[in-house]
Design a protein around this motif. Structure first.
Motif, short mmCIF file in Angstrom:
data_model
loop_
_atom_site.label_atom_id
_atom_site.label_comp_id
_atom_site.label_asym_id
_atom_site.label_seq_id
_atom_site.Cartn_x
_atom_site.Cartn_y
_atom_site.Cartn_z
N GLY A 1 1.28 19.81 5.02
CA GLY A 1 2.01 18.43 5.43
C GLY A 1 1.83 18.30 6.94
N GLU A 2 1.70 19.77 7.52
CA GLU A 2 2.01 19.49 9.06
C GLU A 2 0.49 19.23 9.61
OE1 GLU A 2 3.50 23.48 10.16
OE2 GLU A 2 5.64 22.92 9.16
N ILE A 3 -0.58 19.29 8.85
CA ILE A 3 -1.68 18.96 9.38
C ILE A 3 -2.02 17.37 9.40
CG2 ILE A 3 -4.37 19.21 8.90
CD1 ILE A 3 -3.80 21.83 7.78
N THR B 1 -7.13 -1.69 1.41
CA THR B 1 -6.16 -0.98 2.02
C THR B 1 -6.27 0.49 1.99
OG1 THR B 1 -4.86 -2.86 1.72
CG2 THR B 1 -3.92 -1.08 2.63
N LYS B 2 -6.66 1.33 3.08
CA LYS B 2 -6.92 2.72 3.03
C LYS B 2 -5.60 3.29 2.99
CE LYS B 2 -10.84 2.22 6.27
NZ LYS B 2 -10.64 0.92 6.62
N ASN B 3 -5.45 4.33 2.06
CA ASN B 3 -4.31 5.05 1.86
C ASN B 3 -4.22 6.34 2.56
OD1 ASN B 3 -2.59 3.22 0.20
ND2 ASN B 3 -4.38 3.40 -1.44
N TYR B 4 -4.71 6.52 3.77
CA TYR B 4 -4.67 7.78 4.56
C TYR B 4 -3.24 8.00 4.93
CZ TYR B 4 -9.56 6.98 5.38
OH TYR B 4 -10.81 6.53 4.87
N LYS B 5 -2.93 9.49 5.33
CA LYS B 5 -1.91 9.97 5.82
C LYS B 5 -1.68 9.53 7.08
CE LYS B 5 0.21 14.37 7.43
NZ LYS B 5 1.56 14.52 6.97
N LYS B 6 -0.35 8.90 7.36
CA LYS B 6 0.10 8.25 8.62
C LYS B 6 0.15 9.39 9.65
CE LYS B 6 -0.35 4.10 7.12
NZ LYS B 6 -0.87 4.38 6.12
#
Length: 368
Positions: free
Chosen positions: A167-169, A363-368
């Motif tokens: 989660g930190e990356i 709509t892309k669902n990337y990590k923000k």
């Protein structure tokens, strides 16, 4: 199939019932249970891809930063250590050698990830442009396997196999020397599907074990293997380009609509003058999205028509699985690029109605 190159995961593909095809000289699975099913699995759960055919080139030395900065269109000076950048390499005339990812470990140490079909050509291009730069280039493609896990459950699944706090990356960041299932790996969070996910770079010797452990870890979270077919439909819905389709030696990044990744204000890079001239004079053609009005599925290479003449060509077209529409991307004359402009697609001997739409299909669902 005997003459095709096999990745370290070839046996795993056979075991999972992968339909093997020739992809740029590699024996790779186009699908397992089916392209649409695998596409939806990645959108809703997670898919596991063998992308070991991709190319990797190390750039090391006192002038590694200067070399890479001159080689690519984007601005490498914006990168922090362990950050990743999407960019292009261009010829002096502005045509595209390849699109690639630049991994910066530090100012003297970079990794360039390039397309499988272009590895030899790209490496030759890099070698030809070393000039007097104090660097060493190493093509490590033949000793590197790469696994991509993509989809909303990707982090949960991968986290089971590592103590690293995933989660930190952040998005478009990487980390070296990550222990995954006992294997020493480089991992990054970029993606080519429109979904969150990770790329795992590791040795050939460790690849099959990590693949198998991921499959086991993801069993209850919907993880399934996914082939090249779904990889293409997923990237297409997310409007991500494929070399040889949306981008090529005959298409510039500006024509393809990727001007954001071309920093004309940086000091210099190969192709800068040609791209500045093109921007100054104005584009004569541009990549657009389109939707079929008449019933028919557009395919790569089909003619685009309007006003009784050919105005361009389809770069990619599909019955998009997530959107349930027949849509495509096309390179068309600049006068036909506005949203809702009526166009026609020549499908075999039929001329079928279509209209220009926004290229942002999904709509892309990337990590923000």
């Amino acid at each position: 199939m005997g003459k095709l190159r096999e990745t370290s995961l070839y046996k795993a593909h056979e075991r999972h019932g992968g339909k093997i095809i020739d992809f740029s000289g590699w024996a790779l699975p186009v699908q397992y249970e089916g392209i649409k099913a695998e596409h939806q699995t990645v959108r809703n759960f997670a898919g596991l891809f063998d992308v070991s055919h991709m190319g990797e080139v190390e750039v090391k030395g006192n002038e590694a930063f200067d070399f890479v900065q001159n080689l690519v269109t984007n601005d490498v000076s914006t990168l922090k250590d362990n950050q990743v950048l999407y960019t292009f390499m261009c010829y002096p005339d502005g045509g595209i050698v390849d699109d690639l990812l630049v991994y910066k470990f530090n100012r003297n140490d970079f990794l360039l990830v390039i397309n499988a079909s272009n590895v030899e050509k790209d490496f030759k291009w890099m070698m030809e442009n070393i000039g007097s730069y104090d660097i060493e280039l190493a093509n490590i493609s033949d000793v590197t396997s790469q696994i991509a896990i993509q989809g909303p459950n990707a982090q949960k699944i991968l986290q089971k196999l590592t103590d690293e706090k995933l989660g930190e990356i952040g998005f478009f960041y990487c980390k070296r020397n990550v222990d995954i299932s006992g294997a020493n790996c480089l991992i990054s969070r970029t993606g080519y599907t429109g979904e969150d996910g990770f790329e795992i770079y590791l040795s050939h010797e460790d690849a099959e074990k990590v693949w198998n452990d991921l499959m086991e870890a993801g069993k209850e979270l919907g993880l399934k293997p996914a082939g090249l077919g779904a990889r293409d439909t997923l990237r297409f819905e997310a409007s991500l380009p494929l070399y040889g389709n949306e981008i090529s030696k005959d298409i510039t990044p500006l024509e393809a609509g990727f001007g954001f990744f071309v920093k004309l204000d940086k000091e210099n890079f190969i192709g800068k003058e040609a791209l500045m001239k093109q921007k100054r004079e104005g584009l004569k053609r541009k990549l657009v999205g389109f939707e079929m009005i008449d019933k028919g599925i557009p395919r790569h290479g089909y003619d685009v028509m309007a006003d009784g003449k050919k105005i361009g060509f389809v770069t990619t077209g599909y019955a998009a699985p997530t959107l349930n529409k027949n849509i495509g991307l096309a390179m068309v004359d600049i006068g036909y690029t506005k949203i809702d402009t009526p166009i026609e697609i020549k499908i075999r001997k039929r001329i079928l109605k279509a209209k220009v739409i926004n290229k942002r299909f999904y709509t892309k669902n990337y990590k923000k």
